[in-house]
Design a protein around this motif. Structure first.
Motif, PDB file in Angstrom:
ATOM      1  N   LEU A  77      18.163  12.358   1.843  1.00  0.00           N
ATOM      2  CA  LEU A  77      19.308  13.267   1.774  1.00  0.00           C
ATOM      3  C   LEU A  77      20.409  12.699   0.884  1.00  0.00           C
ATOM      4  O   LEU A  77      20.959  13.403   0.023  1.00  0.00           O
ATOM      5  N   GLN A 117      20.855  15.433  10.015  1.00  0.00           N
ATOM      6  CA  GLN A 117      21.243  16.438   9.022  1.00  0.00           C
ATOM      7  C   GLN A 117      20.072  16.765   8.103  1.00  0.00           C
ATOM      8  O   GLN A 117      19.845  17.933   7.752  1.00  0.00           O
ATOM      9  N   LYS A 121      18.303  20.594   7.692  1.00  0.00           N
ATOM     10  CA  LYS A 121      18.228  21.277   6.400  1.00  0.00           C
ATOM     11  C   LYS A 121      16.778  21.502   5.979  1.00  0.00           C
ATOM     12  O   LYS A 121      16.419  22.575   5.472  1.00  0.00           O
ATOM     13  N   THR A 124      15.055  24.289   8.047  1.00  0.00           N
ATOM     14  CA  THR A 124      15.478  25.618   7.603  1.00  0.00           C
ATOM     15  C   THR A 124      14.727  26.027   6.342  1.00  0.00           C
ATOM     16  O   THR A 124      14.241  27.159   6.224  1.00  0.00           O
ATOM     17  N   ASN A 156      20.668  23.262  -4.101  1.00  0.00           N
ATOM     18  CA  ASN A 156      20.634  23.223  -2.641  1.00  0.00           C
ATOM     19  C   ASN A 156      19.586  22.223  -2.162  1.00  0.00           C
ATOM     20  O   ASN A 156      18.600  21.956  -2.845  1.00  0.00           O
TER      21      ASN A 156
END
Length: 246
Positions: A77, A117, A121, A124, A156
């Motif tokens: 990330l 986190q 993400k 999803t 993204n």
């Protein structure tokens, strides 16, 4: 002084060696003083099938499976955000901050927080991708195709490559399974069998000569092509899979 390190020139099998594992090994040999600081890094760099030797090194250094996994996800990330803002200090804290000079234990809260986190993400992104995945059989090969232009975005998280890696690990169901990520002008490939993307690119270029096909990177790179040639490239890729899979 620049030195090229290529274990393959010594007939060493490097098919499962990550760049992190190679770098940590070289650094340890160059400077033995940093060896203890790097022992957990090779294990952190593997998403699956971690060599037992690297797993044992990380365990001996005080990192259990959870600690390794959390750092792997956290670094993935932060590596993404690094492209927008300097995260070197945070990355250093995630990888090297657990020592006697910090308040965090080896498997402390920082990596766990960031990895949480990451998983939120990624989950999803995976949920959306799985709902829009098409599958077909090509000469006995199961092929899953994702429209990355519609369901991923370069700004993204997760990135196209990270999403495809996770999607392939989750969807593969047999020994011959391929995941294609097809965008407006690029094609990414993941396969359970050995596949040289350069060979696949050559086959696609031959079948679709007007598509401007070229390969970016080495045998595990990706294929780029001219916008508007997506359908031709998709069909050529499907037709070429059987011949290019090892």
């Amino acid at each position: 002084v620049s030195v090229a390190v290529a274990p393959s020139l010594a007939d060493a099998d490097v098919s499962d060696v990550t760049s992190t594992a190679l770098t940590a090994t070289v650094a340890s040999h160059v400077n033995d003083d940093v060896r203890a600081d790097l022992e957990h890094l090779p294990a952190v760099s593997y998403w699956e099938n971690t060599p037992e030797a690297y797993r044992e090194l990380a365990t001996d250094a005080g990192y259990d499976e959870t600690g390794i996994s959390e750092r792997r996800e956290a670094i993935a990330l932060e590596a993404y955000y690094q492209s927008y803002k300097d995260k070197r200090e945070l990355v250093a804290d995630l990888l090297f901050g657990d020592d006697e000079e910090t308040d965090r234990p080896v498997n402390g809260d920082l990596a766990a927080h960031v990895s949480e986190q990451f998983r939120a993400k990624l989950d999803t992104g995976l949920e959306t991708a799985q709902e829009n995945l098409t599958t077909e059989s090509v000469d006995g090969i199961s092929v899953a195709v994702l429209d990355t232009a519609a369901f991923t975005h370069r700004y993204n998280f997760p990135t196209t490559t990270l999403l495809l890696d996770a999607l392939h690990r989750r969807e593969r169901e047999d020994d011959s399974f391929v995941t294609l990520g097809l965008g407006d002008d690029e094609l990414h490939v993941r396969a359970t069998e050995s596949l040289n993307v350069r060979d696949l690119g050559d086959a696609i270029a031959e079948a679709a000569p007007d598509a401007g096909v070229h390969v970016v990177g080495g045998q595990d790179g990706h294929i780029e092509f001219l916008p508007g040639e997506r359908d031709a490239v998709r069909q050529a890729a499907l037709d070429a899979l059987d011949a290019t899979l090892a």
